[in-house]
Design a protein around this motif. Structure first.
Motif: not given
Length: 272
Positions: A1-12, A53-65
């Motif tokens: 899961m560490i690779r997934l975590l890094r990818e999510l961190s990079g997008r943020l 996780a990617w669905a949550l990230l997409a919503k976060r990137l849209s500005g959702y708190p």
């Protein structure tokens, strides 16, 4: 899961958001606590976790708190459930609670939290002053239901009232409130995340004092002589209301700063 975590961190990071949120999003997607997630980072993500996780990230990137995505926020050490449309408790308000519990109050004070929202202030005060009789008023039904649910989950006894301002209560030793205090003009430049919260809990008219000012007037009747009024306001209007209270005969009127040094809190005592 560490690779997934890094990818999510990079997008943020690319979006200018805190990388640390990736851990929260992955924990939510996995149904794990942060601690358990960290212990299992070397393992492959279970089926469906990456998609969630990617669905949550997409919503976060849209500005959702982030707080609404997680459904919970820690406030003054208490885990509080939060929901869209109800004001998110913020660290600045923890400073208000800190001031409240350090006041010189009777052994069993009667305390009122006005506009309780999630119940954050009332519940934190009750947690740290267990002998206090704590009341909380709120006019928004979803917020009131959420506050009552948080009280049940935490096992803290607070009297919740569907009422505006002081709700007709009397003989109080402390009234504390984080009222809507943003000036209306701020709405145009406000971060997009604020659009998901109830604007009635954020904006207080042209000066930001449309609720704080009448609250101070009612507080004179609701407080016992020598009782305290403690408010969180904006640096743009806290001094204005402080001067009004001084002219109105309040005693020991003081403007206090938050942890960043910005003037934010107003403390005053009802005269005898």
């Amino acid at each position: 899961m560490i690779r997934l975590l890094r990818e999510l961190s990079g997008r943020l990071r690319e979006a200018g958001l805190p990388e640390g949120e990736a851990l929260d999003l992955l924990a939510k997607a996995s149904g794990l606590s942060r601690k358990d997630l960290l212990l299992g980072l070397s393992q492959a993500p279970p089926q469906g976790v990456a998609e969630r996780a990617w669905a949550l990230l997409a919503k976060r990137l849209s500005g959702y708190p982030l707080q609404y995505l997680l459904g919970e926020v820690e406030f003054f050490g208490l885990p509080l459930k939060v929901a869209e449309g109800v004001l998110i408790p913020r660290p600045e308000t923890e400073g208000l609670v800190e001031l409240a519990i350090k006041l010189s109050l009777p052994e069993r004070p009667r305390v009122l939290d006005v506009g309780t929202g999630t119940g954050a202030i009332a519940l934190a005060v009750k947690q740290h002053l267990p002998e206090a009789e704590v009341f909380a008023t709120e006019v928004d039904d979803p917020a009131l239901a959420l506050a009552e649910e948080n009280a049940r989950r935490l096992g803290l006894a607070v009297h919740f009232l569907r009422a505006s301002l002081t709700g007709g209560l009397r003989e109080l030793h402390l009234i504390v409130s984080n009222p809507p205090y943003l000036p209306e003009g701020y709405r145009e430049q406000a971060p997009g995340e604020l659009a998901y919260e109830n604007p009635l809990a954020l904006y207080g008219g042209e000066e930001g004092l449309s609720l704080a000012r009448p609250l101070a007037l009612e507080a004179k009747q609701a407080l016992r002589p020598g009782g305290y009024l403690l408010l969180e306001l904006a640096p743009e209007n806290v001094h204005s209301l402080a001067e009004e209270l001084k002219r109105g005969g309040w005693q020991e009127v003081a403007v206090l700063g938050d942890l960043t040094g910005r003037d934010r809190y107003l403390r005053a005592r009802r005269p005898p």
